[in-house]
Design a protein around this motif. Structure first.
Motif, PDB file in Angstrom:
ATOM      1  N   HIS A   1      22.003 105.632   1.578  1.00 46.41           N
ATOM      2  CA  HIS A   1      22.160 106.709   0.603  1.00 46.41           C
ATOM      3  C   HIS A   1      20.849 106.912  -0.174  1.00 46.41           C
ATOM      4  O   HIS A   1      19.825 107.210   0.416  1.00 46.41           O
ATOM      5  CB  HIS A   1      23.334 106.445  -0.331  1.00 46.41           C
TER       6      HIS A   1
ATOM      7  N   GLY B   1      20.056 115.405   1.886  1.00 48.65           N
ATOM      8  CA  GLY B   1      21.404 115.586   2.427  1.00 48.65           C
ATOM      9  C   GLY B   1      22.443 115.985   1.403  1.00 48.65           C
ATOM     10  O   GLY B   1      22.163 116.157   0.229  1.00 48.65           O
ATOM     11  N   ALA B   2      23.689 116.120   1.884  1.00 48.13           N
ATOM     12  CA  ALA B   2      24.851 116.524   1.075  1.00 48.13           C
ATOM     13  C   ALA B   2      24.669 117.934   0.511  1.00 48.13           C
ATOM     14  O   ALA B   2      24.823 118.160  -0.676  1.00 48.13           O
ATOM     15  CB  ALA B   2      25.109 115.515  -0.043  1.00 48.13           C
TER      16      ALA B   2
ATOM     17  N   HIS C   1      22.357 119.865  -5.013  1.00 55.06           N
ATOM     18  CA  HIS C   1      21.897 119.097  -3.860  1.00 55.06           C
ATOM     19  C   HIS C   1      20.905 119.905  -3.036  1.00 55.06           C
ATOM     20  O   HIS C   1      21.201 121.028  -2.618  1.00 55.06           O
ATOM     21  CB  HIS C   1      23.077 118.691  -2.969  1.00 55.06           C
TER      22      HIS C   1
ATOM     23  N   ASN D   1      18.781 120.965   0.225  1.00 56.53           N
ATOM     24  CA  ASN D   1      18.768 120.848   1.680  1.00 56.53           C
ATOM     25  C   ASN D   1      17.317 120.600   2.104  1.00 56.53           C
ATOM     26  O   ASN D   1      16.404 120.630   1.272  1.00 56.53           O
ATOM     27  CB  ASN D   1      19.395 122.078   2.353  1.00 56.53           C
TER      28      ASN D   1
ATOM     29  N   HIS E   1      19.485 110.071   0.155  1.00 56.93           N
ATOM     30  CA  HIS E   1      20.694 110.842  -0.168  1.00 56.93           C
ATOM     31  C   HIS E   1      21.271 111.491   1.090  1.00 56.93           C
ATOM     32  O   HIS E   1      21.589 112.668   1.121  1.00 56.93           O
ATOM     33  CB  HIS E   1      20.370 111.885  -1.244  1.00 56.93           C
ATOM     34  N   TRP E   2      21.413 110.691   2.155  1.00 55.25           N
ATOM     35  CA  TRP E   2      22.009 111.195   3.391  1.00 55.25           C
ATOM     36  C   TRP E   2      22.490 110.023   4.234  1.00 55.25           C
ATOM     37  O   TRP E   2      22.105 108.878   4.005  1.00 55.25           O
ATOM     38  CB  TRP E   2      20.989 112.022   4.197  1.00 55.25           C
TER      39      TRP E   2
ATOM     40  N   PRO F   1      20.622 116.239   8.655  1.00 51.80           N
ATOM     41  CA  PRO F   1      19.492 116.351   7.719  1.00 51.80           C
ATOM     42  C   PRO F   1      18.126 116.023   8.303  1.00 51.80           C
ATOM     43  O   PRO F   1      17.182 116.795   8.099  1.00 51.80           O
ATOM     44  CB  PRO F   1      19.894 115.408   6.576  1.00 51.80           C
TER      45      PRO F   1
ATOM     46  N   THR G   1      12.095 110.009   7.836  1.00 50.10           N
ATOM     47  CA  THR G   1      13.309 109.278   7.495  1.00 50.10           C
ATOM     48  C   THR G   1      13.267 107.909   8.161  1.00 50.10           C
ATOM     49  O   THR G   1      12.505 107.678   9.096  1.00 50.10           O
ATOM     50  CB  THR G   1      14.572 110.030   7.957  1.00 50.10           C
TER      51      THR G   1
END
Length: 325
Positions: free
Chosen positions: A92, A247-248, A259, A261, A281-282, A295, A315
């Protein structure tokens, strides 16, 4: 180990307008987002939109069938000696960052089976909490323990400057305390390394659009975006590393005020003047309706769209570490 918290001898720059405290709610308790890029939505409004989408078949539940995000066993440095900034993703928005010079920082730890107001217990007491407002800074000095038999690895004082900075979100633990506590992003400087933690944030509010319509097209170029990130970059940047949410975000008409993108994320990356970034955050809890692995795929497209080299914003697998020169 002992810690002393004080104000920096030489404070960093602040925006001229911060004295007006526009983010403080002048008509009630708590705080607000003081920009046109944020549009308030109540809990019932959000639930009503989601219910309508479910009834009409527009809502999609992401497929969580494994495999999804790869998980590897994390490895942390055995001592506090390192020549590079080192960051390990723990899921997360949680990153464990090891600084040259010995500082260790754990961002946003949530080690529970689900992310909800009923299971997130931080276990902190008031004697170990320092409250800060946007653009405030605190100097923290960690000193070796003088206790006999201590196994403290700190051999000399470690200093860091922690800055509380804006972001676009809100807060609540119940239905009756919305925006009573202040949301924030953070900067940490130790030695000659500086990072920015974006946490949980939006960038612009996007209206309801057809699914195939790109909300960064020319038609929507006049949608206001949050100006705070460019201020952060101008007044506190550049940063060696940004930890930026990706994300989210789906559906955009519901989630975009709070949130980002990946297209928002890349703009935030550029605005804040981060040299490199890692996505947060994904990929850990299902909070929204985009597919779990979407994402990072969209992030690659967004970097190409913005003309940013793909190795500057990446990532990680959960548990993976990256070293930053």
């Amino acid at each position: 180990m002992s810690a002393i918290v004080s104000s920096p001898a030489t404070p960093s720059q602040q925006p001229a307008e911060i004295a007006a405290k526009a983010h403080h709610n002048k008509h009630g308790k708590g705080f607000i987002n003081p920009w046109p890029s944020y549009q308030e939505q109540s809990g019932p409004q959000i639930m009503g939109k989601i219910l309508k989408m479910r009834v009409t078949g527009q809502w999609k539940d992401p497929d969580t069938t494994p495999p999804t995000v790869p998980i590897v066993k994390p490895h942390f440095l055995p001592t506090r000696q390192t020549e590079k900034l080192r960051a390990t993703w723990l899921g997360h928005a949680c990153y464990y960052v090891e600084f040259p010079g010995g500082l260790r920082v754990l961002f946003d730890p949530v080690f529970t089976e689900r992310c909800s107001p009923f299971t997130k217990h931080m276990g902190l007491d008031d004697t170990h909490v320092t409250e800060m407002d946007w653009w405030e800074e605190k100097q923290i000095t960690l000193s070796p323990s003088s206790q006999p038999g201590s196994t403290d690895q700190i051999q000399q004082d470690i200093s860091a400057t922690i800055g509380c900075l804006p972001c676009q979100h809100t807060s609540a633990r119940t239905a009756f305390d919305k925006a009573h506590t202040l949301w924030a992003s953070w900067s940490i400087t130790s030695g000659d390394r500086k990072i920015w933690f974006g946490g949980d944030t939006g960038y612009r509010t996007v209206p309801s659009l057809p699914a195939e319509e790109f909300d960064y097209g020319e038609k929507y170029s006049d949608l206001p975006h949050c100006p705070a990130f460019a201020q952060i970059g101008e007044l506190r940047g550049p940063f060696d590393l940004g930890l930026i949410p990706i994300g989210a975000y789906d559906p955009r008409s519901i989630m975009s005020p709070m949130h980002a993108n990946p297209y928002d994320s890349v703009n935030i990356f550029v605005d804040t003047k981060c040299k490199k970034a890692l996505g947060i955050h994904w990929g850990t809890w299902v909070l929204t309706s985009e597919e779990v692995m979407e994402p990072p795929k969209v992030l690659k497209k967004a970097l190409k769209w913005k003309g940013v080299e793909k190795d500057r914003f990446e990532t990680c697998d959960i548990g993976e570490s990256r070293e930053i020169d």
